[in-house]
Design a protein around this motif. Structure first.
Motif, PDB file in Angstrom:
ATOM      1  N   GLY A  25       0.807  -1.217   0.000  1.00 30.88           N
ATOM      2  CA  GLY A  25       0.000   0.000   0.000  1.00 30.88           C
ATOM      3  C   GLY A  25       0.834   1.258   0.000  1.00 30.88           C
ATOM      4  N   LYS A  26       2.121   1.137  -0.328  1.00 26.78           N
ATOM      5  CA  LYS A  26       3.022   2.284  -0.235  1.00 26.78           C
ATOM      6  C   LYS A  26       3.673   2.679  -1.554  1.00 26.78           C
ATOM      7  CE  LYS A  26       3.906   1.308   4.529  1.00 26.78           C
ATOM      8  NZ  LYS A  26       4.656   1.683   5.655  1.00 26.78           N
ATOM      9  N   LYS A  27       3.425   1.935  -2.618  1.00 28.77           N
ATOM     10  CA  LYS A  27       4.028   2.294  -3.903  1.00 28.77           C
ATOM     11  C   LYS A  27       3.448   3.615  -4.388  1.00 28.77           C
ATOM     12  CE  LYS A  27       5.034  -2.319  -5.656  1.00 28.77           C
ATOM     13  NZ  LYS A  27       4.768  -3.272  -6.741  1.00 28.77           N
ATOM     14  N   SER A  28       4.287   4.390  -5.059  1.00 30.79           N
ATOM     15  CA  SER A  28       3.797   5.667  -5.567  1.00 30.79           C
ATOM     16  C   SER A  28       3.029   5.445  -6.865  1.00 30.79           C
ATOM     17  CB  SER A  28       4.953   6.635  -5.794  1.00 30.79           C
ATOM     18  OG  SER A  28       5.793   6.156  -6.815  1.00 30.79           O
ATOM     19  N   GLY A  29       2.046   6.281  -7.083  1.00 27.57           N
ATOM     20  CA  GLY A  29       1.231   6.196  -8.284  1.00 27.57           C
ATOM     21  C   GLY A  29      -0.236   6.176  -7.928  1.00 27.57           C
ATOM     22  N   ARG A  30      -1.067   6.152  -8.947  1.00 30.06           N
ATOM     23  CA  ARG A  30      -2.512   6.126  -8.748  1.00 30.06           C
ATOM     24  C   ARG A  30      -2.928   4.712  -8.381  1.00 30.06           C
ATOM     25  NH1 ARG A  30      -6.853   9.173  -9.834  1.00 30.06           N
ATOM     26  NH2 ARG A  30      -8.778   8.126 -10.409  1.00 30.06           N
ATOM     27  N   GLY A  31      -3.721   4.575  -7.341  1.00 32.05           N
ATOM     28  CA  GLY A  31      -4.119   3.258  -6.871  1.00 32.05           C
ATOM     29  C   GLY A  31      -5.617   3.031  -6.935  1.00 32.05           C
ATOM     30  N   ALA A  32      -5.979   1.762  -7.027  1.00 30.70           N
ATOM     31  CA  ALA A  32      -7.373   1.340  -6.967  1.00 30.70           C
ATOM     32  C   ALA A  32      -7.411   0.093  -6.088  1.00 30.70           C
ATOM     33  CB  ALA A  32      -7.911   1.030  -8.363  1.00 30.70           C
ATOM     34  N   TYR A  33      -8.491  -0.064  -5.373  1.00 30.83           N
ATOM     35  CA  TYR A  33      -8.611  -1.183  -4.431  1.00 30.83           C
ATOM     36  C   TYR A  33      -9.692  -2.144  -4.878  1.00 30.83           C
ATOM     37  CZ  TYR A  33      -5.743   1.489  -1.209  1.00 30.83           C
ATOM     38  OH  TYR A  33      -4.712   2.182  -0.634  1.00 30.83           O
ATOM     39  N   ILE A  34      -9.459  -3.421  -4.585  1.00 31.28           N
ATOM     40  CA  ILE A  34     -10.438  -4.462  -4.871  1.00 31.28           C
ATOM     41  C   ILE A  34     -10.458  -5.408  -3.676  1.00 31.28           C
ATOM     42  CG2 ILE A  34      -8.750  -5.826  -6.140  1.00 31.28           C
ATOM     43  CD1 ILE A  34     -11.060  -6.805  -7.911  1.00 31.28           C
ATOM     44  N   CYS A  35     -11.649  -5.843  -3.298  1.00 32.72           N
ATOM     45  CA  CYS A  35     -11.723  -6.758  -2.154  1.00 32.72           C
ATOM     46  C   CYS A  35     -11.185  -8.125  -2.556  1.00 32.72           C
ATOM     47  CB  CYS A  35     -13.148  -6.840  -1.606  1.00 32.72           C
ATOM     48  SG  CYS A  35     -14.276  -7.890  -2.511  1.00 32.72           S
ATOM     49  N   ARG A  36     -10.940  -8.964  -1.591  1.00 35.35           N
ATOM     50  CA  ARG A  36     -10.254 -10.236  -1.806  1.00 35.35           C
ATOM     51  C   ARG A  36     -11.203 -11.401  -2.089  1.00 35.35           C
ATOM     52  NH1 ARG A  36      -4.936 -10.174   0.356  1.00 35.35           N
ATOM     53  NH2 ARG A  36      -4.437  -8.124   1.215  1.00 35.35           N
ATOM     54  N   LYS A  37     -12.379 -11.126  -2.570  1.00 36.73           N
ATOM     55  CA  LYS A  37     -13.352 -12.191  -2.825  1.00 36.73           C
ATOM     56  C   LYS A  37     -13.528 -12.423  -4.314  1.00 36.73           C
ATOM     57  CE  LYS A  37     -15.693 -11.484   1.431  1.00 36.73           C
ATOM     58  NZ  LYS A  37     -16.823 -11.295   2.202  1.00 36.73           N
ATOM     59  N   LYS A  38     -13.852 -13.686  -4.640  1.00 40.62           N
ATOM     60  CA  LYS A  38     -14.049 -14.065  -6.031  1.00 40.62           C
ATOM     61  C   LYS A  38     -15.126 -13.212  -6.692  1.00 40.62           C
ATOM     62  CE  LYS A  38     -15.632 -18.181  -6.538  1.00 40.62           C
ATOM     63  NZ  LYS A  38     -15.859 -19.612  -6.730  1.00 40.62           N
ATOM     64  N   ASP A  39     -16.198 -12.925  -5.986  1.00 40.02           N
ATOM     65  CA  ASP A  39     -17.285 -12.127  -6.548  1.00 40.02           C
ATOM     66  C   ASP A  39     -16.827 -10.708  -6.876  1.00 40.02           C
ATOM     67  OD1 ASP A  39     -18.873 -14.349  -6.179  1.00 40.02           O
ATOM     68  OD2 ASP A  39     -19.835 -13.579  -4.369  1.00 40.02           O
ATOM     69  N   CYS A  40     -16.013 -10.118  -6.013  1.00 43.21           N
ATOM     70  CA  CYS A  40     -15.494  -8.763  -6.258  1.00 43.21           C
ATOM     71  C   CYS A  40     -14.600  -8.746  -7.487  1.00 43.21           C
ATOM     72  CB  CYS A  40     -14.705  -8.254  -5.061  1.00 43.21           C
ATOM     73  SG  CYS A  40     -15.708  -7.919  -3.611  1.00 43.21           S
ATOM     74  N   PHE A  41     -13.735  -9.747  -7.597  1.00 43.78           N
ATOM     75  CA  PHE A  41     -12.843  -9.838  -8.751  1.00 43.78           C
ATOM     76  C   PHE A  41     -13.648  -9.972 -10.040  1.00 43.78           C
ATOM     77  CE2 PHE A  41     -10.613 -12.429 -11.876  1.00 43.78           C
ATOM     78  CZ  PHE A  41      -9.470 -11.675 -12.071  1.00 43.78           C
ATOM     79  N   ALA A  42     -14.617 -10.872 -10.046  1.00 40.32           N
ATOM     80  CA  ALA A  42     -15.429 -11.092 -11.247  1.00 40.32           C
ATOM     81  C   ALA A  42     -16.202  -9.830 -11.630  1.00 40.32           C
ATOM     82  CB  ALA A  42     -16.378 -12.262 -11.023  1.00 40.32           C
ATOM     83  N   ALA A  43     -16.772  -9.154 -10.641  1.00 42.28           N
ATOM     84  CA  ALA A  43     -17.534  -7.931 -10.912  1.00 42.28           C
ATOM     85  C   ALA A  43     -16.630  -6.822 -11.431  1.00 42.28           C
ATOM     86  CB  ALA A  43     -18.264  -7.475  -9.649  1.00 42.28           C
ATOM     87  N   ALA A  44     -15.454  -6.674 -10.846  1.00 47.19           N
ATOM     88  CA  ALA A  44     -14.517  -5.633 -11.289  1.00 47.19           C
ATOM     89  C   ALA A  44     -14.083  -5.861 -12.726  1.00 47.19           C
ATOM     90  CB  ALA A  44     -13.300  -5.602 -10.370  1.00 47.19           C
ATOM     91  N   LYS A  45     -13.856  -7.117 -13.074  1.00 47.30           N
ATOM     92  CA  LYS A  45     -13.441  -7.432 -14.446  1.00 47.30           C
ATOM     93  C   LYS A  45     -14.594  -7.209 -15.414  1.00 47.30           C
ATOM     94  CE  LYS A  45     -10.973 -10.760 -17.168  1.00 47.30           C
ATOM     95  NZ  LYS A  45     -10.313 -12.025 -17.255  1.00 47.30           N
ATOM     96  N   LYS A  46     -15.764  -7.691 -15.050  1.00 47.72           N
ATOM     97  CA  LYS A  46     -16.930  -7.575 -15.936  1.00 47.72           C
ATOM     98  C   LYS A  46     -17.344  -6.116 -16.153  1.00 47.72           C
ATOM     99  CE  LYS A  46     -21.686  -9.112 -16.478  1.00 47.72           C
ATOM    100  NZ  LYS A  46     -22.773  -9.891 -15.913  1.00 47.72           N
ATOM    101  N   LYS A  47     -17.314  -5.336 -15.096  1.00 50.29           N
ATOM    102  CA  LYS A  47     -17.765  -3.939 -15.173  1.00 50.29           C
ATOM    103  C   LYS A  47     -16.652  -2.970 -15.558  1.00 50.29           C
ATOM    104  CE  LYS A  47     -21.328  -4.608 -11.686  1.00 50.29           C
ATOM    105  NZ  LYS A  47     -21.816  -4.184 -10.364  1.00 50.29           N
ATOM    106  N   HIS A  48     -15.436  -3.500 -15.779  1.00 46.35           N
ATOM    107  CA  HIS A  48     -14.286  -2.663 -16.142  1.00 46.35           C
ATOM    108  C   HIS A  48     -14.013  -1.586 -15.088  1.00 46.35           C
ATOM    109  CE1 HIS A  48     -14.180  -4.593 -20.071  1.00 46.35           C
ATOM    110  NE2 HIS A  48     -15.489  -4.436 -20.113  1.00 46.35           N
TER     111      HIS A  48
END
Length: 77
Positions: A25-48
């Motif tokens: 959580g310390k690297k420089s640059g623009r960041g985005a967060y995603i929860c650690r669940k399969k459903d969150c990953f699938a939704a993030a990918k599907k919804k771009h």
């Protein structure tokens, strides 16, 4: 219930435009967060969601690395 930053995985785009997974959580640059669940990953990918957060194309490699990280940590079955 909302997740805290520590409960999520951060994806970061460096000032040079390179994407990576930031487990500290310390690297420089623009960041985005995603929860650690399969459903969150699938939704993030599907919804771009990452593309919208970064306002740019996110390479498939980033999704592959993220999925591998989730499996490695045992967060996805």
């Amino acid at each position: 219930m909302p997740h805290t930053k520590r409960e999520m995985i951060r994806i970061v785009r460096s000032p040079e435009g390179e994407f990576s997974i930031d487990l500290t959580g310390k690297k420089s640059g623009r960041g985005a967060y995603i929860c650690r669940k399969k459903d969150c990953f699938a939704a993030a990918k599907k919804k771009h969601s990452l593309e919208r957060s970064f306002r740019s194309e996110v390479p498939q490699r980033v999704y592959d690395d993220l999925l591998e990280e989730l499996y490695t940590q045992g967060d996805i079955e």
